[in-house]
Design a protein around this motif. Structure first.
Motif, PDB file in Angstrom:
ATOM      1  N   GLY A   1      71.583  50.842 -38.173  1.00 42.22           N
ATOM      2  CA  GLY A   1      71.618  52.039 -38.394  1.00 42.22           C
ATOM      3  C   GLY A   1      72.040  52.864 -37.017  1.00 42.22           C
ATOM      4  O   GLY A   1      73.080  52.406 -36.528  1.00 42.22           O
ATOM      5  N   THR A   2      71.484  54.117 -36.736  1.00 42.40           N
ATOM      6  CA  THR A   2      71.852  54.739 -35.590  1.00 42.40           C
ATOM      7  C   THR A   2      71.197  54.480 -34.525  1.00 42.40           C
ATOM      8  O   THR A   2      71.489  55.426 -33.550  1.00 42.40           O
ATOM      9  N   PHE A   3      70.218  53.728 -34.328  1.00 45.44           N
ATOM     10  CA  PHE A   3      69.558  53.592 -33.196  1.00 45.44           C
ATOM     11  C   PHE A   3      70.407  52.886 -32.196  1.00 45.44           C
ATOM     12  O   PHE A   3      71.063  52.073 -32.513  1.00 45.44           O
ATOM     13  N   CYS A   4      70.056  53.480 -31.094  1.00 44.14           N
ATOM     14  CA  CYS A   4      70.837  52.429 -29.794  1.00 44.14           C
ATOM     15  C   CYS A   4      69.874  52.633 -28.795  1.00 44.14           C
ATOM     16  O   CYS A   4      68.896  53.278 -28.679  1.00 44.14           O
ATOM     17  N   ILE A   5      70.028  51.411 -27.630  1.00 46.93           N
ATOM     18  CA  ILE A   5      68.950  51.289 -26.591  1.00 46.93           C
ATOM     19  C   ILE A   5      68.743  52.443 -25.598  1.00 46.93           C
ATOM     20  O   ILE A   5      67.803  53.043 -25.029  1.00 46.93           O
ATOM     21  N   THR A   6      69.886  53.404 -25.546  1.00 49.73           N
ATOM     22  CA  THR A   6      69.744  54.490 -24.637  1.00 49.73           C
ATOM     23  C   THR A   6      68.766  55.556 -25.352  1.00 49.73           C
ATOM     24  O   THR A   6      67.968  56.129 -24.434  1.00 49.73           O
ATOM     25  N   LYS A   7      68.550  55.515 -26.389  1.00 50.68           N
ATOM     26  CA  LYS A   7      67.651  56.541 -27.276  1.00 50.68           C
ATOM     27  C   LYS A   7      66.285  56.173 -26.550  1.00 50.68           C
ATOM     28  O   LYS A   7      65.420  57.015 -26.453  1.00 50.68           O
ATOM     29  N   TYR A   8      66.115  54.773 -26.661  1.00 51.73           N
ATOM     30  CA  TYR A   8      64.807  54.303 -26.145  1.00 51.73           C
ATOM     31  C   TYR A   8      64.669  54.949 -24.550  1.00 51.73           C
ATOM     32  O   TYR A   8      63.503  55.119 -24.149  1.00 51.73           O
ATOM     33  N   ALA A   9      65.674  54.444 -23.793  1.00 51.15           N
ATOM     34  CA  ALA A   9      65.534  54.309 -22.425  1.00 51.15           C
ATOM     35  C   ALA A   9      65.316  55.698 -22.021  1.00 51.15           C
ATOM     36  O   ALA A   9      64.591  56.029 -20.934  1.00 51.15           O
ATOM     37  N   ASP A  10      66.006  56.809 -22.579  1.00 48.16           N
ATOM     38  CA  ASP A  10      66.008  57.912 -22.041  1.00 48.16           C
ATOM     39  C   ASP A  10      64.369  58.528 -22.304  1.00 48.16           C
ATOM     40  O   ASP A  10      64.161  59.470 -21.677  1.00 48.16           O
ATOM     41  N   LYS A  11      63.514  57.897 -23.258  1.00 51.48           N
ATOM     42  CA  LYS A  11      62.408  58.479 -23.301  1.00 51.48           C
ATOM     43  C   LYS A  11      61.208  57.584 -22.654  1.00 51.48           C
ATOM     44  O   LYS A  11      59.945  57.749 -22.964  1.00 51.48           O
TER      45      LYS A  11
ATOM     46  N   VAL B   1      60.715  46.123 -15.327  1.00 51.48           N
ATOM     47  CA  VAL B   1      61.484  44.835 -15.929  1.00 51.48           C
ATOM     48  C   VAL B   1      62.341  45.330 -17.272  1.00 51.48           C
ATOM     49  O   VAL B   1      63.405  44.878 -17.252  1.00 51.48           O
ATOM     50  N   GLU B   2      61.538  45.995 -17.984  1.00 54.35           N
ATOM     51  CA  GLU B   2      62.055  46.496 -19.150  1.00 54.35           C
ATOM     52  C   GLU B   2      63.128  47.732 -18.610  1.00 54.35           C
ATOM     53  O   GLU B   2      64.439  47.406 -19.467  1.00 54.35           O
ATOM     54  N   ASP B   3      63.283  48.318 -17.760  1.00 56.18           N
ATOM     55  CA  ASP B   3      64.198  49.258 -17.466  1.00 56.18           C
ATOM     56  C   ASP B   3      65.471  48.612 -16.697  1.00 56.18           C
ATOM     57  O   ASP B   3      66.655  49.143 -16.848  1.00 56.18           O
ATOM     58  N   TYR B   4      65.092  47.697 -15.764  1.00 54.14           N
ATOM     59  CA  TYR B   4      66.081  47.135 -14.931  1.00 54.14           C
ATOM     60  C   TYR B   4      66.823  45.698 -15.611  1.00 54.14           C
ATOM     61  O   TYR B   4      67.902  45.433 -15.041  1.00 54.14           O
ATOM     62  N   LEU B   5      66.087  45.192 -16.477  1.00 54.39           N
ATOM     63  CA  LEU B   5      66.410  43.929 -16.980  1.00 54.39           C
ATOM     64  C   LEU B   5      67.072  43.969 -18.297  1.00 54.39           C
ATOM     65  O   LEU B   5      68.265  43.723 -18.909  1.00 54.39           O
ATOM     66  N   PHE B   6      65.798  44.356 -19.317  1.00 55.52           N
ATOM     67  CA  PHE B   6      66.051  44.352 -20.452  1.00 55.52           C
ATOM     68  C   PHE B   6      67.013  45.350 -21.235  1.00 55.52           C
ATOM     69  O   PHE B   6      67.888  45.159 -21.976  1.00 55.52           O
ATOM     70  N   VAL B   7      66.677  46.746 -20.859  1.00 50.77           N
ATOM     71  CA  VAL B   7      67.695  47.653 -21.413  1.00 50.77           C
ATOM     72  C   VAL B   7      69.131  47.390 -20.950  1.00 50.77           C
ATOM     73  O   VAL B   7      69.936  47.586 -21.862  1.00 50.77           O
TER      74      VAL B   7
END
Length: 222
Positions: free
Chosen positions: A144-154, A202-208
């Protein structure tokens, strides 16, 4: 592996979340990971980041398994929601006077419950949406239109709210001279806050960045 754990005991939690059991004798990290079916690069990526703040990965490349990373993060969510936070709540009830006349104690418990609900919403969203999105991405399915930056921004540091709870307990709760249980639960809250902040990092610097790298690779192949 035993030297690694003795040098930084916080890595016991990392081991647990990768499903690594104790009793590995003098085996190396690589041998233990192989014996227990754990991706060694992913274990080392998380361990080095937590121990040294070391992050050799950027948004252009990475050499760990995203599947193993997601398993680690899901196990961390289970630990916080099903064990750590319920244990703190139980100790909190035992250490404060929750009678109807003690307004501060009621406020503390209500604040904690609201915070746990916040953490639960955050982690259940990641389990249901973010990790499902990455699974589809890796399988080549429609995302769909989801992308990881949408999650990271919030994405927020969910451990930060605990500062207010600590402040209320330390400054305003009228404890007795030697309340070992209350001091113990405060110590647990401090540890939980640090653990949650590290988890988010860990989510911000490795996963994303790793997910963003996969997104770019797939976009370039289209």
């Amino acid at each position: 592996m035993s030297d690694l754990i003795c040098d930084n005991y916080s890595l016991l939690m990392v081991m647990s979340r990768f499903g690594i059991a104790l009793g590995f004798g003098d085996k190396t990290v690589g041998e233990v990971c192989e014996m227990q079916n754990v991706d060694c690069n992913t274990f080392l990526a998380v361990s080095n980041f937590i121990s040294n703040g070391e992050c050799r990965y950027d948004d252009s490349d990475f050499d760990f398994s995203l599947v193993a990373m997601m398993d680690y993060l899901k196990n961390a969510h289970t630990y916080f929601l099903d064990f750590c936070l319920p244990s703190i709540r139980k100790k909190l009830i035992e250490s404060i006077d929750c009678s109807s006349s003690n307004n501060i104690a009621i406020l503390i418990l209500r604040f904690f419950d609201n915070y746990v609900n916040e953490v639960r919403r955050h982690m259940e969203y990641e389990n249901a949406h973010v990790f499902t999105y990455v699974d589809k991405l890796l399988n080549g399915s429609d995302t769909g239109t989801f992308c990881i930056t949408k999650y990271a921004d919030k994405h927020t540091q969910i451990g930060a709210t605990l500062n207010e709870l600590k402040s209320v307990i330390i400054r305003y709760y009228p404890g007795n001279i030697c309340n070992n249980m209350l001091n113990s639960v405060l110590f647990d809250i401090f540890n939980c806050e640090q653990d949650l902040n590290t988890h988010c990092m860990v989510e911000d610097y490795l996963f994303v960045p790793a997910v963003a790298c996969i997104e770019r690779r797939m976009n370039n192949e289209r």
